[in-house]
Design a protein around this motif. Sequence first.
Motif, PDB file in Angstrom:
ATOM      1  N   ARG A  49       7.635   0.169   0.521  1.00 17.42           N
ATOM      2  CA  ARG A  49       7.553  -1.098   1.280  1.00 17.42           C
ATOM      3  C   ARG A  49       7.867  -2.310   0.409  1.00 17.42           C
ATOM      4  O   ARG A  49       8.027  -3.415   0.920  1.00 17.42           O
ATOM      5  CB  ARG A  49       6.144  -1.281   1.849  1.00 17.42           C
ATOM      6  CG  ARG A  49       5.784  -0.226   2.859  1.00 17.42           C
ATOM      7  CD  ARG A  49       4.370  -0.452   3.387  1.00 17.42           C
ATOM      8  NE  ARG A  49       3.877   0.754   4.030  1.00 17.42           N
ATOM      9  CZ  ARG A  49       2.622   0.965   4.371  1.00 17.42           C
ATOM     10  NH1 ARG A  49       1.719   0.044   4.141  1.00 17.42           N
ATOM     11  NH2 ARG A  49       2.272   2.103   4.947  1.00 17.42           N
TER      12      ARG A  49
ATOM     13  N   SER B  43      -2.662  13.267   6.966  1.00 21.35           N
ATOM     14  CA  SER B  43      -1.360  12.772   6.511  1.00 21.35           C
ATOM     15  C   SER B  43      -0.421  13.945   6.288  1.00 21.35           C
ATOM     16  O   SER B  43      -0.859  15.108   6.210  1.00 21.35           O
ATOM     17  CB  SER B  43      -1.517  11.996   5.196  1.00 21.35           C
ATOM     18  OG  SER B  43      -1.920  12.886   4.169  1.00 21.35           O
TER      19      SER B  43
ATOM     20  N   ASN C 277       0.805  -1.215   0.000  1.00 16.91           N
ATOM     21  CA  ASN C 277       0.000   0.000   0.000  1.00 16.91           C
ATOM     22  C   ASN C 277       0.842   1.271   0.000  1.00 16.91           C
ATOM     23  O   ASN C 277       0.315   2.374   0.151  1.00 16.91           O
ATOM     24  CB  ASN C 277      -0.960  -0.014   1.190  1.00 16.91           C
ATOM     25  CG  ASN C 277      -2.193  -0.853   0.888  1.00 16.91           C
ATOM     26  OD1 ASN C 277      -2.811  -0.703  -0.174  1.00 16.91           O
ATOM     27  ND2 ASN C 277      -2.547  -1.763   1.774  1.00 16.91           N
ATOM     28  N   CYS C 278       2.147   1.107  -0.143  1.00 14.59           N
ATOM     29  CA  CYS C 278       3.034   2.262  -0.257  1.00 14.59           C
ATOM     30  C   CYS C 278       4.297   1.753  -0.953  1.00 14.59           C
ATOM     31  O   CYS C 278       4.861   0.737  -0.516  1.00 14.59           O
ATOM     32  CB  CYS C 278       3.355   2.810   1.136  1.00 14.59           C
ATOM     33  SG  CYS C 278       4.440   4.247   1.114  1.00 14.59           S
TER      34      CYS C 278
ATOM     35  N   THR D 220       1.123  14.423   3.508  1.00  9.87           N
ATOM     36  CA  THR D 220       0.810  14.912   2.164  1.00  9.87           C
ATOM     37  C   THR D 220      -0.258  15.998   2.212  1.00  9.87           C
ATOM     38  O   THR D 220      -0.130  17.053   1.572  1.00  9.87           O
ATOM     39  CB  THR D 220       0.300  13.731   1.287  1.00  9.87           C
ATOM     40  OG1 THR D 220       1.343  12.774   1.162  1.00  9.87           O
ATOM     41  CG2 THR D 220      -0.132  14.202  -0.089  1.00  9.87           C
TER      42      THR D 220
ATOM     43  N   HIS E  96       2.891  13.014  -1.820  1.00  9.87           N
ATOM     44  CA  HIS E  96       2.637  12.823  -3.257  1.00  9.87           C
ATOM     45  C   HIS E  96       1.717  13.890  -3.843  1.00  9.87           C
ATOM     46  O   HIS E  96       0.871  13.621  -4.694  1.00  9.87           O
ATOM     47  CB  HIS E  96       2.151  11.396  -3.531  1.00  9.87           C
ATOM     48  CG  HIS E  96       0.894  11.024  -2.815  1.00  9.87           C
ATOM     49  ND1 HIS E  96      -0.336  11.099  -3.406  1.00  9.87           N
ATOM     50  CD2 HIS E  96       0.685  10.592  -1.550  1.00  9.87           C
ATOM     51  CE1 HIS E  96      -1.257  10.726  -2.532  1.00  9.87           C
ATOM     52  NE2 HIS E  96      -0.656  10.419  -1.405  1.00  9.87           N
TER      53      HIS E  96
END
Length: 420
Positions: free
Chosen positions: A17, A107, A13-14, A109, A138
């Motif tokens: 990772r 977040s 999910n990122c 972001t 992002h």
Amino acid sequence: MDQAKDLMPAGVNCPVRAFGAVGGDPIYFAKGEGALLTDVDGNTYVDHVCSWGPLILGHCHPGVITAVEEAASRGTSYGAPHEGEILLAQTIVQAMPWIQMLRCVNSGTEATMSAIRLARAATGRDRILKFEGNYHGHVDSLLVKAGSGVATFGLPDSAGVPEAMTRDTLVAPFNHLDVVEEIFTQQGESIAAVIVEPVAGNMGVVPPRDGFLRGLREVTERHGALLIFDEVITGFRVSPSGAAGLYQITPDLVCLGKTIGGGLPVGAYGGRRDLMEQVAPLGPVYQAGTLSGNPLALAAGLATLENLSREVYEELERKSAVLEQGLTAAVSNCGVKAHLNRVGSMLSVFFTDRQVEDNETAFSTDRDLYGRLFHGLLKRGVYPPPSALETWFVSAAHDDSQIEHTVKAFQAALEEALNN
Ligand code: PMP
């Protein structure tokens, strides 16, 4: 893993990772406790990722867990104001007085995106100046020469970001004040803000050169632009008052995240009152969030900040210095050319004979060697960041024997990596 890859891009999910920079498949974890992570096969690792920074107290700190459980028992979200918001805001404002007002988001972001919007509105200018290798989440307009996963994968920009979104983003090399001065001389009247990671943590750790941040403060002031410190990593990490406090520079706006959420999704942006009063509904700058100020997340954040006493920072510094000395000795025992950069409990090992002061020098390091070292560390029960261009963290939960374990494993893994 195959199941995960079928369901999610690269099974994660990122992107960072996915172990793209070091090879191999990511590890699935079952639990964290203190400084340790346990994977689904029961192997334990001394964790130096610490969820990429938020877990300054380590995993499952009893105060944080109790706070979250108590908050959960009163409901997961109200979509309306609650006392926890005031308590967290008071704690942040007291620690960082240059933040006179703030707004919580979900977040880092969101924090940088909102700060940029506010800076543009407040100055009536469109351009933003950022630094190579600095990552601010992002956000479309900030995905230019960004660090972290973007750097790791060598993508200069992301696909799907129309050129129009980055047309007003100017980029300078980190730590090169002369370039910043030149850009301001040419187009200062159109620059709304400079956004900077005051200690860069997304091209590995790169501290600011003496005078760099002060220089940014002066040049922005001279040209009527705002200075935004992205303290998503450094806030409450490098000192009780973040990098602004550590280096004694007053930014106009600050972005926070990670530590202020104690491992739950939280970000915040804040700063001068006259600026923050322009945020909706007081002012014309729209910014909102269904789950912003979520009671569970803020309870985790508040419990984390309440546990960060002076002594905790002193211990973090002491243990991080021990780790730095241990790794430096290991590198020299192995006869490898390397530079360690450290600011408090943020640290990076760069395999290079040059000082790492900017994106160019960070990229010129031996990242293949780091990849081999990484896998040797995993085998020996240490979980370092899966990229040479990310930050190693030390938490309050790491004890001396765990630091020693990391150092010993590092020396053995480095010897092995050099022979492969
Ligand atoms: N700013 C900095 C300095 C960061 O390191 C990050 C994430 N690593 C972000 C912003 C984005 O935060 P998030 O991942 O919570 O959106």
